[in-house]
Write a protein that holds these residues in place. Structure first.
Motif, short mmCIF file in Angstrom:
data_model
loop_
_atom_site.label_atom_id
_atom_site.label_comp_id
_atom_site.label_asym_id
_atom_site.label_seq_id
_atom_site.Cartn_x
_atom_site.Cartn_y
_atom_site.Cartn_z
N ARG A 1 8.35 1.72 2.60
CA ARG A 1 8.25 3.16 2.86
C ARG A 1 9.64 3.71 3.17
O ARG A 1 10.61 2.96 3.30
N ARG B 1 0.84 -1.20 0.00
CA ARG B 1 0.00 0.00 0.00
C ARG B 1 0.87 1.24 0.00
O ARG B 1 2.02 1.26 0.45
N HIS C 1 10.92 6.25 8.55
CA HIS C 1 9.92 5.57 9.38
C HIS C 1 10.49 4.41 10.20
O HIS C 1 9.73 3.68 10.83
N VAL D 1 -1.97 3.11 11.84
CA VAL D 1 -1.32 2.44 10.71
C VAL D 1 -1.30 0.93 10.93
O VAL D 1 -1.56 0.15 10.00
N GLU E 1 -4.34 8.88 4.37
CA GLU E 1 -4.21 9.03 5.83
C GLU E 1 -4.58 10.45 6.24
O GLU E 1 -3.72 11.32 6.42
N ALA F 1 0.47 5.03 1.57
CA ALA F 1 -0.39 5.64 2.59
C ALA F 1 -0.12 7.13 2.70
O ALA F 1 0.34 7.61 3.74
N PRO F 2 -0.39 7.90 1.65
CA PRO F 2 -0.06 9.32 1.71
C PRO F 2 -0.99 10.11 2.64
O PRO F 2 -2.16 9.78 2.76
N SER F 3 -0.43 11.12 3.27
CA SER F 3 -1.24 12.05 4.06
C SER F 3 -1.60 13.21 3.13
O SER F 3 -0.70 13.81 2.54
N TYR G 1 -1.04 8.22 14.76
CA TYR G 1 -0.43 7.54 13.62
C TYR G 1 -0.01 6.09 13.81
O TYR G 1 -0.46 5.20 13.08
N1 GLU Z 1 1.10 8.80 6.14
C1 GLU Z 1 2.45 8.37 6.35
C2 GLU Z 1 3.37 9.27 5.54
O1 GLU Z 1 2.88 9.90 4.60
C3 GLU Z 1 2.58 6.95 5.90
C4 GLU Z 1 3.74 6.25 6.41
C5 GLU Z 1 3.62 4.76 6.17
O2 GLU Z 1 3.77 4.36 5.00
O3 GLU Z 1 3.31 4.05 7.10
O4 GLU Z 1 4.52 9.40 5.84
#
Ligand code: GLU
Length: 494
Positions: free
Chosen positions: A220, A16, A224, A206, A52, A18-20, A202
């Motif tokens: 990612r 996946r 992270h 997640v 997200e 998961a953009p904010s 977060y």
């Molecule tokens: N929303 C997080 C970001 O944009 C996602 C991080 C992830 O992939 O868990 O950095």
């Protein structure tokens, strides 16, 4: 706690992005999307999207739109409908409820002022700031007393200082974190009245979402990594199988620092507006941290890369952004486009300037011929605007062109061309043009070089430009060659 290799979830590949939606699609997120997409396609798996948007203040629909549009433009098609994180808040709260019930989480009533005093104290002793777990083991009486005071509470997840968190990262290999390096018990729900569960945060969210979406691999950015250590503890506490992790290297600027907004162009829509093609940008992003296998070269499509993509060839070191390489790739893509595709890409940029809307220049054939002429010298699509300009609008001659018009023999040669020019707007054709030039050289007694340069100066207002005969042909078809040569002859000598 340890995630042993092979203990992780087995089954189909499901990854996946998961953009904010708190900004436009950033090159770092897009590169993460590329690696996820390549991995999913390589393994016949699924590439899912999760928006997200739990940071309600900063999230905006226009950013979601920008992100989806950018991914689509790059050719990173996703499977199914995007999951909207904020729709799942009940599931997040349920999970927090379970953690509270199992004793993995607790309410912390410490006031903001107490916490900042604690941090100041730590700073004064040159210690790293961390929560000192002060409300970890409150007695029921103490809790009741805080509640009677009307204090609100955050919810914290216990992180044992003695815990060791290990996982096998698909890019970085064996990873090991100590619980004591994770900053103390972690807040998983924001401050709220003590009988409620505040907004989930977060790391918790997640994990719940990745588990529910049966994500097999989390791919990612390496920023992270510390989150991964915390998230693995949450998987264990929630008794959910953890995915495998691959942390990709950061994108660095020319100075070797993390690429940031301060470096100017970082969002995909900016690259697009600058005239980069989706194909070149996707190709370039694949190279940002991944080395293609021997013999593949650096120029490939996403589909070609998907046939061979693996994490063994993803570098650990940061990937320095190299504009020259991106420009080179973009040029390669543009040179390889046929006239029809190039015309499709350039037409919106031309019409935005009011060009190509009427007369001969609105004829798709004429436009395609112009594309064929310009293609070999383009490195950006925007070059196809700058270089096309003198074909659509009458150029103002530059100093070199004006000087050329004053060269010995220039004006008589141009006058002979004008006199010999066929009327009408039928194509001039290379042969006819060459014959006409030869005739003028013979009759006007000028050198061919002088004639060619003068003709170029008259037609384009510059001594630079693409093939002269093809240029002349295009301008002849729009009737501009007559006009421009006549105007050049009327230009007073300097
Ligand atoms: N929303 C997080 C970001 O944009 C996602 C991080 C992830 O992939 O868990 O950095």
């Amino acid at each position: 706690m340890a995630q042993a290799i092979g203990m992780a979830l087995q089954g189909p590949v499901r990854v996946r992005l998961a953009p904010s939606p708190t900004g436009t699609l950033h090159i770092g997120t897009a590169r993460t999307a590329v690696f996820n997409w390549l991995f999913a396609r390589r393994h016949g798996g699924q590439f899912l999207l999760r928006i997200e948007d739990t940071d309600r203040e900063r999230s905006r629909q226009e950013y979601t739109d920008n992100i989806l549009e950018g991914l689509g433009w790059l050719g990173l098609d996703w499977d199914g409908e995007p999951v909207i994180q904020s729709d799942r808040v009940d599931d997040h709260r349920d999970a927090i409820g379970r953690l509270l019930a199992s004793g993995h989480a607790y309410r912390c009533y410490a006031k903001e002022a107490e916490l900042s005093a604690m941090r100041e104290h730590q700073q004064a002793e040159s210690r790293a700031p961390r929560y000192d777990n002060r409300h970890r083991d409150l007695s029921p009486d103490q809790e009741r007393a805080f509640q009677a005071e009307g204090r609100e509470a955050v919810i914290r997840f216990r992180i044992d200082d003695e815990a060791t968190i290990r996982w096998h990262d698909l890019v970085r290999g064996a990873m090991e974190w100590r619980g004591s390096d994770l900053g103390g018990d972690m807040v998983i729900a924001r401050r709220a009245p003590a009988d409620r569960i505040g907004d989930p945060l977060y790391n918790l969210v997640v994990v719940v979402d990745d588990a529910d979406m049966a994500i097999s691999h989390v791919i990612r950015g390496e920023d992270h990594i510390a989150n991964t250590a915390k998230q693995l503890l949450l998987y264990e506490a929630l008794r959910a199988p953890a995915p495998l992790f691959a942390h990709t290297p950061l994108i660095l600027n020319q100075e070797g620092k993390k690429l940031s907004k301060r470096d100017g162009v970082t969002s995909i829509s900016d690259f697009r507006a600058m005239g980069y093609t989706a194909e070149a940008l996707a190709n370039y992003m694949t190279l940002l941290g991944w080395s293609p296998p021997e013999g593949m070269g650096e120029r490939f499509t996403l589909a070609e890369a998907a046939e061979v993509f693996d994490f063994e060839r993803v570098n650990r070191a940061g990937a320095r952004f190299d504009w020259d390489k991106l420009n080179w790739l973009n040029g390669q893509v543009l040179h390889g486009l046929d006239a029809v595709s190039l015309q499709q890409q350039l037409l919106p940029l031309w019409t935005a300037r009011g060009w190509g809307l009427e007369g001969a220049s609105a004829d798709p054939d004429w436009q395609r011929q112009l594309c064929e002429l310009l293609a070999p010298s383009l490195s950006l699509l925007a070059d196809g605007v700058a270089q096309a300009e003198p074909f659509f609008t009458t150029p103002t001659p530059d100093a070199a062109a004006l000087a050329q018009l004053d060269a010995a023999g220039a004006r008589p040669a141009l006058a002979s061309v004008l006199a010999a020019l066929p009327d009408g707007k039928a194509p001039l054709g290379a042969e006819q043009a060459q014959a006409l030039l030869a005739k003028v050289v013979a009759s006007a007694g000028v050198k061919k070089g002088v004639l060619m340069k003068s003709l170029r100066a008259a037609l384009l207002g510059s001594l630079q430009g693409p093939d002269l005969v093809a240029t002349w042909d295009l301008l002849h078809r729009s009737g501009d060659d007559h006009r421009r040569i006549a105007a050049a002859l009327e230009t007073p000598p300097a």
